[in-house]
Scaffold this motif. Structure first.
Motif, PDB file in Angstrom:
ATOM      1  N   UNK A 259      40.173  55.035 122.796  1.00  0.00           N
ATOM      2  CA  UNK A 259      38.914  55.790 122.706  1.00  0.00           C
ATOM      3  C   UNK A 259      37.890  55.063 121.840  1.00  0.00           C
ATOM      4  N   UNK A 260      38.340  54.501 120.729  1.00  0.00           N
ATOM      5  CA  UNK A 260      37.427  53.766 119.848  1.00  0.00           C
ATOM      6  C   UNK A 260      36.844  52.543 120.560  1.00  0.00           C
ATOM      7  N   UNK A 261      37.681  51.815 121.278  1.00  0.00           N
ATOM      8  CA  UNK A 261      37.205  50.636 122.001  1.00  0.00           C
ATOM      9  C   UNK A 261      36.269  51.050 123.124  1.00  0.00           C
ATOM     10  N   UNK A 262      36.635  52.079 123.872  1.00  0.00           N
ATOM     11  CA  UNK A 262      35.831  52.572 124.988  1.00  0.00           C
ATOM     12  C   UNK A 262      34.437  53.010 124.519  1.00  0.00           C
ATOM     13  N   UNK A 263      34.398  53.798 123.455  1.00  0.00           N
ATOM     14  CA  UNK A 263      33.095  54.234 122.953  1.00  0.00           C
ATOM     15  C   UNK A 263      32.325  53.083 122.332  1.00  0.00           C
TER      16      UNK A 263
ATOM     17  N   UNK B 295      41.522  45.397 118.780  1.00  0.00           N
ATOM     18  CA  UNK B 295      42.347  44.693 119.764  1.00  0.00           C
ATOM     19  C   UNK B 295      43.360  43.794 119.051  1.00  0.00           C
ATOM     20  N   UNK B 296      42.909  43.105 118.028  1.00  0.00           N
ATOM     21  CA  UNK B 296      43.768  42.158 117.325  1.00  0.00           C
ATOM     22  C   UNK B 296      44.927  42.884 116.630  1.00  0.00           C
ATOM     23  N   UNK B 297      44.659  44.028 116.011  1.00  0.00           N
ATOM     24  CA  UNK B 297      45.714  44.710 115.255  1.00  0.00           C
ATOM     25  C   UNK B 297      46.539  45.676 116.091  1.00  0.00           C
ATOM     26  N   UNK B 298      46.171  45.900 117.329  1.00  0.00           N
ATOM     27  CA  UNK B 298      46.954  46.823 118.194  1.00  0.00           C
ATOM     28  C   UNK B 298      48.160  46.085 118.760  1.00  0.00           C
ATOM     29  N   UNK B 299      49.265  46.792 118.789  1.00  0.00           N
ATOM     30  CA  UNK B 299      50.489  46.164 119.298  1.00  0.00           C
ATOM     31  C   UNK B 299      50.648  46.422 120.778  1.00  0.00           C
TER      32      UNK B 299
ATOM     33  N   UNK C  40      47.353  52.989 122.852  1.00  0.00           N
ATOM     34  CA  UNK C  40      47.294  54.291 122.173  1.00  0.00           C
ATOM     35  C   UNK C  40      45.911  54.934 122.335  1.00  0.00           C
ATOM     36  N   UNK C  41      45.882  56.239 122.497  1.00  0.00           N
ATOM     37  CA  UNK C  41      44.635  56.953 122.787  1.00  0.00           C
ATOM     38  C   UNK C  41      43.582  56.734 121.701  1.00  0.00           C
TER      39      UNK C  41
ATOM     40  N   UNK D  10      44.297  53.158 131.482  1.00  0.00           N
ATOM     41  CA  UNK D  10      44.558  52.251 130.357  1.00  0.00           C
ATOM     42  C   UNK D  10      45.508  52.861 129.331  1.00  0.00           C
ATOM     43  N   UNK D  11      45.472  54.183 129.186  1.00  0.00           N
ATOM     44  CA  UNK D  11      46.313  54.818 128.161  1.00  0.00           C
ATOM     45  C   UNK D  11      47.636  55.330 128.695  1.00  0.00           C
ATOM     46  N   UNK D  12      47.833  55.288 130.033  1.00  0.00           N
ATOM     47  CA  UNK D  12      49.046  55.926 130.545  1.00  0.00           C
ATOM     48  C   UNK D  12      49.835  55.115 131.560  1.00  0.00           C
TER      49      UNK D  12
END
Length: 112
Positions: free
Chosen positions: A66-70, A108-112, A61-62, A52-54
């Motif tokens: 990470x925040x979403x995953x945890x 999720x909403x604020x991530x580009x 972004x990591x 998902x990050x690469x």
């Protein structure tokens, strides 16, 4: 697509936490099977998090990933505790679970 992969990775995080709890409750062969499930879920969760990050045109972004995953793992852990391990359901516990869900959705909403 990376968001779907990340959500699945979070579900496998819940899976490895649940398997860990069940492994502690059981003995013998059954415990070994729960430990195998723990290891499998851990590997799948970490691998999917890495993807998902690469991978792809728009990697997550990591810090966000990470925040979403945890967050998914934490909510899943609480729900597994309630439904599988008979942990108590209390107003404040559920209130903070819902604030955690709102935070994950907000990321999720604020991530580009």
């Amino acid at each position: 697509m990376n968001w779907i992969i990340l959500i699945i990775a979070g579900l496998f995080e819940t899976g490895f936490a649940t398997c860990l709890g069940k492994a502690q409750e059981t003995e013998g062969r059954e415990s070994v099977l729960w430990w195998v499930g723990f290891a499998a879920c851990l590997f799948i969760s970490m691998f999917m998090m890495y993807r998902a990050i690469s991978v792809g045109n728009n990697p997550i972004p990591i810090g966000t990933a990470y925040a979403v995953w945890t967050g998914i793992g934490a909510v899943g852990g609480v729900l597994a505790g309630i439904f599988i391990f008979n942990e108590p359901v209390a107003f404040w516990r559920m209130f903070f679970v819902f604030t955690l869900i709102a935070s994950v959705v907000g990321l999720k909403v604020v991530s580009s």
